[in-house]
Design a protein around this motif. Structure first.
Motif, PDB file in Angstrom:
ATOM      1  N   GLU A  94       0.762  -1.738   0.375  1.00 45.31           N
ATOM      2  CA  GLU A  94      -0.067   0.107   0.315  1.00 45.31           C
ATOM      3  C   GLU A  94       1.104   1.576   0.440  1.00 45.31           C
ATOM      4  O   GLU A  94       0.211   2.648  -0.557  1.00 45.31           O
ATOM      5  CB  GLU A  94      -0.929   0.119   1.037  1.00 45.31           C
ATOM      6  CG  GLU A  94      -1.760   0.627   1.533  1.00 45.31           C
ATOM      7  CD  GLU A  94      -3.199   1.199  -0.099  1.00 45.31           C
ATOM      8  OE1 GLU A  94      -2.612   0.303  -0.248  1.00 45.31           O
ATOM      9  OE2 GLU A  94      -4.026   2.265  -0.079  1.00 45.31           O
ATOM     10  N   VAL A  95       2.149   1.574   0.475  1.00 41.79           N
ATOM     11  CA  VAL A  95       3.097   2.317   0.465  1.00 41.79           C
ATOM     12  C   VAL A  95       3.767   2.724  -0.317  1.00 41.79           C
ATOM     13  O   VAL A  95       3.507   3.862  -0.831  1.00 41.79           O
ATOM     14  CB  VAL A  95       3.880   1.954   1.281  1.00 41.79           C
ATOM     15  CG1 VAL A  95       5.474   3.168   2.014  1.00 41.79           C
ATOM     16  CG2 VAL A  95       3.588   1.621   3.064  1.00 41.79           C
ATOM     17  N   ILE A  98       0.758   4.213  -2.512  1.00 42.20           N
ATOM     18  CA  ILE A  98       0.485   5.862  -2.513  1.00 42.20           C
ATOM     19  C   ILE A  98       1.565   6.709  -3.169  1.00 42.20           C
ATOM     20  O   ILE A  98       0.847   7.449  -3.331  1.00 42.20           O
ATOM     21  CB  ILE A  98       0.444   5.674  -0.959  1.00 42.20           C
ATOM     22  CG1 ILE A  98      -0.924   4.887  -0.219  1.00 42.20           C
ATOM     23  CG2 ILE A  98       0.535   7.180  -0.708  1.00 42.20           C
ATOM     24  CD1 ILE A  98      -0.676   5.171   1.393  1.00 42.20           C
ATOM     25  N   THR A  99       2.707   5.618  -2.781  1.00 45.16           N
ATOM     26  CA  THR A  99       3.525   6.714  -3.816  1.00 45.16           C
ATOM     27  C   THR A  99       3.928   6.349  -5.284  1.00 45.16           C
ATOM     28  O   THR A  99       4.159   7.124  -5.539  1.00 45.16           O
ATOM     29  CB  THR A  99       5.457   6.248  -2.391  1.00 45.16           C
ATOM     30  OG1 THR A  99       5.143   5.068  -3.391  1.00 45.16           O
ATOM     31  CG2 THR A  99       5.060   6.677  -1.026  1.00 45.16           C
ATOM     32  N   LYS A 100       3.227   5.858  -5.480  1.00 48.68           N
ATOM     33  CA  LYS A 100       3.406   5.539  -7.636  1.00 48.68           C
ATOM     34  C   LYS A 100       4.273   4.949  -7.401  1.00 48.68           C
ATOM     35  O   LYS A 100       4.647   4.596  -8.905  1.00 48.68           O
ATOM     36  CB  LYS A 100       2.716   6.516  -7.841  1.00 48.68           C
ATOM     37  CG  LYS A 100       1.198   7.040  -7.486  1.00 48.68           C
ATOM     38  CD  LYS A 100       0.444   8.754  -8.778  1.00 48.68           C
ATOM     39  CE  LYS A 100      -0.799   8.698  -8.635  1.00 48.68           C
ATOM     40  NZ  LYS A 100      -0.967   9.390  -8.960  1.00 48.68           N
ATOM     41  N   LEU A 101       5.287   4.244  -6.510  1.00 48.38           N
ATOM     42  CA  LEU A 101       6.029   3.406  -7.061  1.00 48.38           C
ATOM     43  C   LEU A 101       5.874   2.357  -7.574  1.00 48.38           C
ATOM     44  O   LEU A 101       6.669   1.714  -8.026  1.00 48.38           O
ATOM     45  CB  LEU A 101       7.443   3.531  -5.312  1.00 48.38           C
ATOM     46  CG  LEU A 101       7.998   4.713  -5.060  1.00 48.38           C
ATOM     47  CD1 LEU A 101       8.546   4.681  -4.007  1.00 48.38           C
ATOM     48  CD2 LEU A 101       8.427   5.318  -6.199  1.00 48.38           C
ATOM     49  N   ARG A 103       4.460   2.436  -9.926  1.00 46.33           N
ATOM     50  CA  ARG A 103       4.434   2.418 -11.318  1.00 46.33           C
ATOM     51  C   ARG A 103       6.279   2.219 -12.098  1.00 46.33           C
ATOM     52  O   ARG A 103       6.428   2.006 -12.965  1.00 46.33           O
ATOM     53  CB  ARG A 103       4.020   3.703 -11.590  1.00 46.33           C
ATOM     54  CG  ARG A 103       3.075   3.405 -12.045  1.00 46.33           C
ATOM     55  CD  ARG A 103       2.407   4.931 -11.532  1.00 46.33           C
ATOM     56  NE  ARG A 103       2.678   5.533 -12.829  1.00 46.33           N
ATOM     57  CZ  ARG A 103       2.385   6.901 -12.640  1.00 46.33           C
ATOM     58  NH1 ARG A 103       1.510   7.900 -12.275  1.00 46.33           N
ATOM     59  NH2 ARG A 103       3.192   7.835 -14.100  1.00 46.33           N
ATOM     60  N   ILE A 104       7.409   1.846 -10.886  1.00 43.82           N
ATOM     61  CA  ILE A 104       9.235   1.932 -11.642  1.00 43.82           C
ATOM     62  C   ILE A 104       9.336   0.318 -10.918  1.00 43.82           C
ATOM     63  O   ILE A 104       9.786   0.320 -11.635  1.00 43.82           O
ATOM     64  CB  ILE A 104       9.307   3.414 -10.834  1.00 43.82           C
ATOM     65  CG1 ILE A 104      10.090   2.838  -9.224  1.00 43.82           C
ATOM     66  CG2 ILE A 104       8.972   4.671 -11.291  1.00 43.82           C
ATOM     67  CD1 ILE A 104      10.903   3.878  -9.241  1.00 43.82           C
TER      68      ILE A 104
END
Lengths: 119, 141
Positions: A94-95, A98-101, A103-104
């Motif tokens: 979830e962290v 939330i931080t959209k990491l 995606r990387i």
């Protein structure tokens, strides 16, 4: 002279470095810095780094730990390598979300899945 | 600070002098208080993460890790919600100036995610004038 104990355990799977964390909480700044140093050494030591980081058993992390993972990801990418994450518990994923990491980072459920196409 | 609840809220006040040991001490004390009121694992995870971000930010960015400077921590822990305040001895800052870490161009920058995580997990987050006092509220779901 004393040496700090390693904060990661590394095993080789057909040329892929599979990493587990020693600590269940990755929030202490000294521990995080050491994890970063050890992971960067691992990446720098390979011609084309391939690293799978297993989060099974990790209970807590902080934004500083995310920063270290991003540094390792960036370094591996600059050396035409890859870092994959697996076994991320629901609340820690979830962290990442939330931080959209998410995606990387390439994330997988298990080490076996993460190794597919890498090993 | 006012928190509704069947039992009177617990109060915690700590002056933190040293980042590594005192942050951990506060985390343990808060976790004990919320567990005693039946907060679940997800709540404990969220509160631990947010306190870590808030307290480390206060030492690192507020006090600039200057020896001798302290951080004041206050908590009011109720059955339904918790209010936390963290005050450093820095000049304060304007959170509006912090770039969005989820913007495409910032995703691979390794820092700047603490405030957004606090905003995601807490029901209220505000920096009080002059920007060196953080107040945040966690509400149970």
């Amino acid at each position: 002279m004393s040496f700090a104990k390693s904060q990661i355990r590394v095993r080789d799977e057909n040329g892929v470095s599979c990493v587990e964390f020693v600590e269940r909480s990755i929030i202490d700044e000294v521990v995080i810095r050491q994890i970063g140093d050890e992971l960067l050494r691992l990446v720098d030591g390979a011609e084309k780094p391939a690293v799978v980081i297993d989060f099974s058993g990790v209970q807590h992390l902080s934004s500083a730990a995310l920063g270290v993972l991003i540094n390792v990801h960036n370094r591996a990418k600059s050396r035409n390598g890859q870092v994959r994450l697996c076994g991320i518990p629901k609340n820690i994923f979830e962290v990442f979300r939330i931080t959209k990491l998410d995606r990387i980072f390439h994330t997988c459920d298990t080490v076996a899945q993460a190794l597919q196409g890498l090993a | 600070m006012a928190t509704a609840g069947a039992h009177p809220p617990s109060q915690i006040r700590v002056t933190l002098h040293e980042m590594r040991t005192d942050v951990e001490r506060v985390q343990r004390e808060v976790e004990g208080a919320i567990r005693a009121r039946g907060y679940d694992d997800d709540a404990a995870f969220a509160i631990r993460l947010c306190l870590e971000e808030a307290l480390v930010n206060a030492f690192r960015h507020g006090n600039r890790l200057e020896p001798g400077l302290t951080v004041e921590f206050r908590a009011e822990i109720g059955d339904r919600s918790c209010t936390f305040e963290v005050q450093d001895q820095g000049e304060g800052f304007d959170p509006v100036g912090v770039p969005d870490p989820t913007a495409d161009e910032n995703l691979e920058i390794p820092s700047g995610r603490g405030i957004m995580l606090m905003r995601a997990y807490m029901s209220e987050v505000e920096y009080l004038d002059p920007g060196n006092r953080l107040r945040m509220v966690f509400t149970r779901r």
